[in-house]
Enzyme design. Sequence first.
Site, PDB file in Angstrom:
ATOM      1  N   GLY A  13       0.878  -1.147   0.000  1.00 27.96           N
ATOM      2  CA  GLY A  13       0.000   0.000   0.000  1.00 27.96           C
ATOM      3  C   GLY A  13       0.920   1.202   0.000  1.00 27.96           C
ATOM      4  O   GLY A  13       1.756   1.338   0.897  1.00 27.96           O
ATOM      5  N   THR A  14       0.808   2.085  -0.999  1.00 29.85           N
ATOM      6  CA  THR A  14       1.900   3.034  -1.212  1.00 29.85           C
ATOM      7  C   THR A  14       1.451   4.205  -2.060  1.00 29.85           C
ATOM      8  O   THR A  14       0.339   4.211  -2.589  1.00 29.85           O
ATOM      9  CB  THR A  14       3.074   2.315  -1.914  1.00 29.85           C
ATOM     10  OG1 THR A  14       4.192   3.177  -1.989  1.00 29.85           O
ATOM     11  CG2 THR A  14       2.692   1.887  -3.323  1.00 29.85           C
ATOM     12  N   THR A  15       2.331   5.187  -2.200  1.00 37.37           N
ATOM     13  CA  THR A  15       2.152   6.279  -3.149  1.00 37.37           C
ATOM     14  C   THR A  15       3.443   6.451  -3.939  1.00 37.37           C
ATOM     15  O   THR A  15       4.505   6.652  -3.351  1.00 37.37           O
ATOM     16  CB  THR A  15       1.814   7.599  -2.435  1.00 37.37           C
ATOM     17  OG1 THR A  15       0.619   7.431  -1.673  1.00 37.37           O
ATOM     18  CG2 THR A  15       1.603   8.716  -3.454  1.00 37.37           C
TER      19      THR A  15
END
Length: 214
Positions: A13-15
């Site tokens: 889960g990241t940007t």
Amino acid sequence: MEVGLKPGEISLGTTLIAVAFDGGVVVGADSRTSMGGSYTVNRVTDKLTYVSDRIYCCRSGSAADTQAVASIVTYYLQLYAIQHEEEPPVRVAASLFQELCYKNKDALSAGIICAGWDKHDGGSVFGIPMGGSMHKLPYATAGSGSTYIYGYCDTSFRQNMTKEETIEFVKTGVALAIGRDGSSGGCIRLAVITKDGVQRHFIPGDQVPALGVI
């Protein structure tokens, strides 16, 4: 992001953001690695992954899958540099990512942004989303946090930004996502890739701007 994960499997889960400018690219990411959506297993992960001297990738999906794919691409790019006696073009690296992700699309949870500089095309950004297609883009975002910043990117991105403007664009985008996405957080890591090499920038968690969060 969690797509078809088995119990206990770590997801990213990241940007992630990569933007091309005149003379190079800027890639940026948060540093939180989560498992099961709510459990943070590492809050200072370096998600900007080296694949060649002037090419980096950003990884979303399963940490294990994307790390394995990146390692394979790095190996083939080393062979390319030896055989051709020059640094590999970004397009070659992106094509390798695309082939691996497409041929193994039913077994992998892997989304990749491949970005860098080469003497043929200058700064280039390629998106390889899950499923294994490949798209050359002026900028690319990925990961769970990207859904929170489409509006910011669409309204703030401009062609022919300077290096300094591009750095600020990427930093602000990651900071906005950190403020909204529970799976993004920690610090911000940036890499500026030009013909002169790679400059890394680090923004600690206590210095990440709190933008638009009440």
